[in-house]
Design a protein around this motif. Structure first.
Motif, PDB file in Angstrom:
ATOM      1  N   LEU A   1     -82.956  42.948  77.440  1.00 52.67           N
ATOM      2  CA  LEU A   1     -82.036  42.116  76.118  1.00 52.67           C
ATOM      3  C   LEU A   1     -81.251  43.089  75.458  1.00 52.67           C
TER       4      LEU A   1
ATOM      5  N   PRO B   1     -77.796  41.238  73.214  1.00 49.21           N
ATOM      6  CA  PRO B   1     -76.566  39.885  73.272  1.00 49.21           C
ATOM      7  C   PRO B   1     -75.680  41.049  72.357  1.00 49.21           C
TER       8      PRO B   1
ATOM      9  N   GLN C   1     -86.337  39.842  70.355  1.00 50.17           N
ATOM     10  CA  GLN C   1     -85.683  39.688  71.762  1.00 50.17           C
ATOM     11  C   GLN C   1     -86.381  37.450  72.019  1.00 50.17           C
ATOM     12  N   SER C   2     -87.623  37.591  71.242  1.00 47.89           N
ATOM     13  CA  SER C   2     -87.349  35.891  70.937  1.00 47.89           C
ATOM     14  C   SER C   2     -86.922  35.545  70.226  1.00 47.89           C
TER      15      SER C   2
ATOM     16  N   ALA D   1     -83.057  35.078  72.820  1.00 41.23           N
ATOM     17  CA  ALA D   1     -83.882  34.521  73.741  1.00 41.23           C
ATOM     18  C   ALA D   1     -83.806  32.756  73.466  1.00 41.23           C
TER      19      ALA D   1
END
Length: 397
Positions: A77, A79, A375-376, A379
Motif C-alpha cells: 500500500l 497512499p 497500513q491499517s 486503509a
C-alpha cells in the motif's frame, strides 16, 4: 503350430489375469487377491515402488531462517510518498524529494522564511563588529582593539546559536509536513505552525541539551591540552591532544547518531526531551551503522548540491574581497556569499529533514512492525485529516 497340453488355458481366451477367474499357474500370490483381502484392487499407477520412500523429505529446519523473505512486496500500500513497508535507500531519497514536489508551498515557503531570518541575523552579527572595527581603526590606527575583536567573536557565537535554534525549529515544522505526506495529504503553513507551536519548548530544550553536551566535550579537550601545556611540556600536549581530539570526535558522532530521531519523536510522538532521547537511542541501537551510513551519504549529497548552487556567489564574493581591501568590499562579499548559502540551504534543508523522518519511519517498521499500524490507518479512513497524526503516537492519544 504347437498345441498346449491339456489343462492349460488357451491363448487369448478368458478374462485377463487381473480381473477375476481362476488364478493362473505360477508362484504363490501371483494374480488376483481374494475379495476383501488387504491390497485388493488394481495396483497404483506407475511402476512398483513409485514415489518417495517413507520419511523422505527435507531435513528438520530446512528452509529460510525466520524473518527472511523474498524482500519488499511491490504491491504494498502506497497512499503517499512511500510504500508502507520497510524502505530501501532509494525509496527514502525519492520520498524526501517527493514530499517537496507534492507540497512545495508549505515546504519551500517555510524553509525560505526560516533560512532568510537566520541569514539576516548571522549577517548582522558579522557586519556590525566589522563596521565598528573600521571606525575605531581609523580613529586609533596604532591601538589594539581587543574589545572589538571580542565583540566580533561573541556576535559570531550568537549567530551560530541562532542558526542552531532556527535549524531545530525548521526541522520540527518539516517533520509535520512529511508526517502528513506519508499518507498523501498536504498541509498549509498555518496548520503546520499550529501543530508545531506546542512543541517549541521541548525542541528548544533538546537544542540546549545538545549544545551543553557538545560544549562539555570541547571544553574537556581545551582544558586538558591547556593544563598539559601549562606544565611546560608542549610536545606531550600535542601527542596526547591529537588522540583525545579524535576520540571526542568519535564520541560526538556516536551521540549525534543515537539522538538523531529525538526532534522527530518530540513532534510526531509528542514526547518530552528525556523520553525522546531515550527512545531515539532504542530505535537506533540495532541499526546504528545503517542509520549512520545513510546520514553520511545524505550529508554528502546535500553538501554537493548546496556547494554547486552557492559556487557562483562564492566566486563573486572572493573576487570582491581580493579586489578591494576596504571594509565595504569585505561586507559586500560577505553579503553575496550569505545569499548563495541561503539559496543552497533552502534547497537542501527540506531534503535533509525528509531523510531523517523517513529513516525514523523505516526504523519503526523494522523494529516494531509499524508498517502494519500505518497500513491499517491508511486503509481505514481519510488520509487528509488529523486522524493520521495520532497513528504516530506510541500510546493512544
Amino acid at each position: 503350430m504347437s498345441v498346449p497340453p491339456p489343462g492349460y488355458p488357451q491363448p487369448g481366451y478368458g478374462p485377463p489375469p487381473a480381473y477375476g477367474g481362476p488364478p493362473p499357474y505360477g508362484p504363490p500370490g501371483y494374480g488376483v487377491r481374494p475379495y476383501g483381502q488387504p491390497g485388493y484392487g488394481p495396483p497404483p499407477y506407475g511402476p512398483p515402488g513409485y514415489g518417495p520412500p517413507p520419511g523422505y523429505g527435507p531435513p528438520p529446519g530446512y528452509g529460510a531462517p525466520p524473518g527472511y523473505g523474498p524482500g519488499p512486496v511491490p504491491g504494498a500500500l502506497k497512499p503517499g510518498i512511500i510504500p508502507l513497508r520497510p524502505l530501501t535507500l532509494s525509496e527514502i531519497f525519492n520520498g524526501s524529494v517527493g514530499y517537496i514536489r507534492t507540497n512545495p508551498k508549505a515546504t519551500l515557503g517555510l524553509t525560505a522564511m526560516v533560512v532568510v531570518v537566520m541569514q539576516i541575523i548571522s549577517l548582522a552579527a558579522t557586519v556590525g563588529p566589522l563596521a565598528s572595527y573600521e571606525r575605531v581603526s581609523i580613529d586609533q590606527p596604532d591601538t589594539p582593539h581587543f574589545g572589538v575583536m571580542g565583540a566580533w567573536l561573541a556576535s559570531v557565537a550568537g549567530g551560530l546559536l541562532v542558526t542552531w535554534l532556527g535549524s531545530m525549529l525548521l526541522s520540527g515544522m518539516l517533520t509535520v509536513i512529511v508526517g502528513r505526506a506519508v499518507f498523501g495529504s498536504s498541509i498549509s503553513i498555518g496548520e503546520t505552525w499550529a501543530k508545531i507551536r506546542g512543541r517549541l519548548l521541548p525542541l528548544l530544550g533538546l537544542a540546549a541539551v545538545e549544545a551543553a553536551v557538545l560544549g562539555a566535550l570541547v571544553g574537556l579537550v581545551v582544558v586538558f591540552v591547556a593544563v598539559v601545556a601549562a606544565l611546560g611540556n608542549g610536545v606531550a600536549a600535542v601527542l596526547l591532544g591529537i588522540p583525545l581530539v579524535l576520540a571526542v570526535i568519535a564520541v560526538a558522532v556516536y551521540l549525534y547518531t543515537v539522538v538523531l530521531f529525538a526532534p522527530v519523536l518530540i513532534v510526531l510522538e509528542r514526547l518530552s526531551v528525556i523520553d525522546a532521547i531515550t527512545r531515539s537511542f532504542s530505535l537506533v541501537r540495532n541499526g546504528f551503522w545503517r542509520v549512520l551510513g545513510i546520514r553520511v551519504l545524505t550529508y554528502i549529497v546535500a553538501s554537493v548540491v548546496s556547494g554547486a548552487v552557492a559556487a557562483p556567489f562564492s566566486i563573486v564574493s572572493q573576487v570582491m574581497m581580493v579586489g578591494g581591501v576596504s571594509t565595504g568590499a569585505l561586507l559586500a562579499g560577505t553579503t553575496i556569499a550569505a545569499i548563495g548559502g541561503a539559496i543552497g540551504q533552502i534547497i537542501t534543508a527540506p531534503f535533509n529533514a525528509g531523510v531523517i523522518v523517513l529513516l525514523y519511519t523505516d526504523r519503526r517498521m523494522r523494529a516494531e512492525a509499524f508498517d502494519l499500524v500505518l497500513q491499517s490507518g491508511a486503509a481505514g479512513g481519510s488520509y487528509a485529516g488529523t486522524s493520521t497524526d495520532n497513528l504516530w503516537l506510541t500510546r493512544p492519544a
